[in-house]
Design an enzyme around this catalytic site. Sequence first.
Site, mmCIF file in Angstrom:
data_model
loop_
_atom_site.group_PDB
_atom_site.id
_atom_site.type_symbol
_atom_site.label_atom_id
_atom_site.label_comp_id
_atom_site.label_asym_id
_atom_site.label_seq_id
_atom_site.Cartn_x
_atom_site.Cartn_y
_atom_site.Cartn_z
ATOM 1 N N ASP A 32 38.596 35.589 37.889
ATOM 2 C CA ASP A 32 39.932 36.014 38.087
ATOM 3 C C ASP A 32 40.044 36.447 39.582
ATOM 4 O O ASP A 32 39.005 36.636 40.135
ATOM 5 C CB ASP A 32 40.516 36.904 37.191
ATOM 6 C CG ASP A 32 41.799 37.786 37.667
ATOM 7 O OD1 ASP A 32 42.606 37.081 37.762
ATOM 8 O OD2 ASP A 32 41.822 38.902 37.642
ATOM 9 N N LEU A 33 41.348 36.467 40.279
ATOM 10 C CA LEU A 33 41.407 36.830 41.624
ATOM 11 C C LEU A 33 41.571 38.125 41.907
ATOM 12 O O LEU A 33 40.832 38.971 42.520
ATOM 13 C CB LEU A 33 42.115 35.941 42.512
ATOM 14 C CG LEU A 33 42.182 35.894 43.944
ATOM 15 C CD1 LEU A 33 40.961 35.768 44.666
ATOM 16 C CD2 LEU A 33 43.387 35.134 44.565
ATOM 17 N N ASP A 34 42.586 38.385 41.773
ATOM 18 C CA ASP A 34 43.233 39.665 41.921
ATOM 19 C C ASP A 34 42.791 40.863 41.202
ATOM 20 O O ASP A 34 42.749 40.718 40.157
ATOM 21 C CB ASP A 34 44.863 39.901 41.580
ATOM 22 C CG ASP A 34 45.575 38.752 42.435
ATOM 23 O OD1 ASP A 34 46.025 39.030 43.563
ATOM 24 O OD2 ASP A 34 46.236 38.118 41.808
ATOM 25 N N THR A 41 43.598 43.080 45.687
ATOM 26 C CA THR A 41 44.991 42.727 45.876
ATOM 27 C C THR A 41 45.817 43.207 44.728
ATOM 28 O O THR A 41 47.060 43.453 44.654
ATOM 29 C CB THR A 41 45.509 41.227 45.788
ATOM 30 O OG1 THR A 41 44.543 40.356 44.822
ATOM 31 C CG2 THR A 41 45.340 40.509 47.019
ATOM 32 N N LYS A 83 49.012 43.420 34.552
ATOM 33 C CA LYS A 83 47.546 42.556 35.408
ATOM 34 C C LYS A 83 47.537 41.337 34.729
ATOM 35 O O LYS A 83 47.214 41.297 33.455
ATOM 36 C CB LYS A 83 46.629 43.786 35.345
ATOM 37 C CG LYS A 83 46.599 44.491 36.136
ATOM 38 C CD LYS A 83 45.195 45.527 36.248
ATOM 39 C CE LYS A 83 45.553 46.598 37.429
ATOM 40 N NZ LYS A 83 44.010 47.315 37.403
ATOM 41 N N SER A 100 43.167 32.090 38.291
ATOM 42 C CA SER A 100 44.207 32.950 38.302
ATOM 43 C C SER A 100 45.418 32.679 38.107
ATOM 44 O O SER A 100 46.028 31.466 38.329
ATOM 45 C CB SER A 100 44.204 33.450 39.935
ATOM 46 O OG SER A 100 45.360 34.264 40.307
ATOM 47 N N ALA A 101 46.510 33.682 37.744
ATOM 48 C CA ALA A 101 47.782 33.411 37.141
ATOM 49 C C ALA A 101 48.546 33.428 38.557
ATOM 50 O O ALA A 101 49.884 32.957 38.522
ATOM 51 C CB ALA A 101 48.163 34.539 36.400
ATOM 52 N N SER A 102 48.078 33.801 39.698
ATOM 53 C CA SER A 102 48.908 34.001 40.936
ATOM 54 C C SER A 102 49.193 32.523 41.744
ATOM 55 O O SER A 102 48.283 31.741 41.785
ATOM 56 C CB SER A 102 48.181 34.697 41.843
ATOM 57 O OG SER A 102 49.057 35.002 42.825
ATOM 58 N N LYS A 148 48.272 34.034 30.573
ATOM 59 C CA LYS A 148 47.288 34.701 30.005
ATOM 60 C C LYS A 148 47.950 35.839 29.055
ATOM 61 O O LYS A 148 49.055 36.283 29.401
ATOM 62 C CB LYS A 148 46.232 35.757 30.786
ATOM 63 C CG LYS A 148 45.500 34.526 31.926
ATOM 64 C CD LYS A 148 44.690 35.515 33.044
ATOM 65 C CE LYS A 148 44.040 34.678 34.138
ATOM 66 N NZ LYS A 148 43.520 35.574 35.205
ATOM 67 N N GLU A 184 37.133 39.309 34.788
ATOM 68 C CA GLU A 184 38.476 39.715 34.399
ATOM 69 C C GLU A 184 38.527 41.166 34.851
ATOM 70 O O GLU A 184 37.611 41.872 34.340
ATOM 71 C CB GLU A 184 38.954 39.744 32.936
ATOM 72 C CG GLU A 184 39.561 38.223 33.255
ATOM 73 C CD GLU A 184 41.105 37.957 34.013
ATOM 74 O OE1 GLU A 184 41.510 39.184 34.256
ATOM 75 O OE2 GLU A 184 41.756 37.192 33.927
ATOM 76 N N ASP A 185 39.587 41.634 35.283
ATOM 77 C CA ASP A 185 39.917 42.920 35.614
ATOM 78 C C ASP A 185 41.217 43.494 34.596
ATOM 79 O O ASP A 185 41.491 44.474 34.596
ATOM 80 C CB ASP A 185 40.187 43.503 37.008
ATOM 81 C CG ASP A 185 41.706 42.927 37.310
ATOM 82 O OD1 ASP A 185 41.947 41.866 37.153
ATOM 83 O OD2 ASP A 185 42.383 43.459 38.007
HETATM 84 C C1 G6P Z 1 47.779 37.836 38.981
HETATM 85 C C2 G6P Z 1 48.062 39.339 38.867
HETATM 86 C C3 G6P Z 1 49.262 39.583 38.382
HETATM 87 C C4 G6P Z 1 50.302 38.784 38.960
HETATM 88 C C5 G6P Z 1 50.263 37.395 38.678
HETATM 89 C C6 G6P Z 1 51.078 36.228 39.396
HETATM 90 O O1 G6P Z 1 47.488 37.640 37.680
HETATM 91 O O2 G6P Z 1 47.185 39.925 38.303
HETATM 92 O O3 G6P Z 1 49.645 40.879 38.596
HETATM 93 O O4 G6P Z 1 51.816 39.168 38.680
HETATM 94 O O5 G6P Z 1 48.756 36.990 39.373
HETATM 95 O O6 G6P Z 1 51.053 36.196 40.889
HETATM 96 P P1 G6P Z 1 52.259 35.657 41.772
HETATM 97 O O7 G6P Z 1 51.339 35.818 43.115
HETATM 98 O O8 G6P Z 1 52.175 34.307 41.418
HETATM 99 O O9 G6P Z 1 53.446 36.569 41.627
HETATM 100 MG MG MG Z 2 43.315 40.449 38.095
#
Ligand code: G6P
Ligand code: MG
Length: 219
Positions: free
Chosen positions: A9-11, A17, A45, A114-116, A145, A169-170
């Site tokens: 996972d990234l964040d 972040t 998260k 990562s979900a981000s 997730k 993962e965190d």
């Molecule tokens: C990660 C973080 C979440 C965040 C998600 C979406 O999983 O842990 O806190 O909401 O990514 O990120 P984004 O940058 O697409 O809003």
């Molecule tokens: Mg995370």
Amino acid sequence: MILKACIFDLDGVIVDTAKYHFLAWKKLADQLGVKFTPASNESLKGVSRMESLGTILKSGNITLGQQEREELAAKKNDWFVEYLNNMSANEILPGVIAFLDDLDFNHVGKAIGSASKNAGLALRKIGLADRFDLIIDGTMVSRAKPDPEVFLKAATGLRLPPEQCLVFEDARAGIQAAHNGKMKCVGVGSPEILGEADLVIDSFSNINWMAVLKLLNTR
Ligand code: G6P
Ligand code: MG
């Protein structure tokens, strides 16, 4: 089962972040008059942007249409991206670089799951975009997730069966996603929150690949 790759996972695992996601959500929640604490942030998260917003609105009993929700999500994202743009390599979490080097030394694959949707930007900002064999981010998945989609896509991209991949993962939702995808998971953070993981480490400082394997096998 022999583990041949790590999916990170990234964040909050590779880079610090998670605090910026929290600060940006907190700013939005304050504007909406919704109570938002580090404890309530835990359930956000690993969860997608729109789902996170949904949770905040629900806790404040606020009902909004799709357009208004998209505007709020965009506002939060603008604040988050502002933090990202000011970020540099010194926000890579302790021990991460040495751990990645050790994986290379042991010929273990490395991917991001990562979900981000900002994962690419964050990785470029900290200079790690080229350190992974594969990056699967929020722009490439449709199910958040704890659905295992992001990790299964990473395993497929690495050409490995899920059982040969180890997730870091965190977030609780992330640990559940790994397990739903039949992958073992190392929690990075506090055992109180991440107790469902197969192993919990407080950081990558003072840990290497052999130690992780040993700890996983002795449980
Ligand atoms: C990660 C973080 C979440 C965040 C998600 C979406 O999983 O842990 O806190 O909401 O990514 O990120 P984004 O940058 O697409 O809003
Ligand atoms: Mg995370």
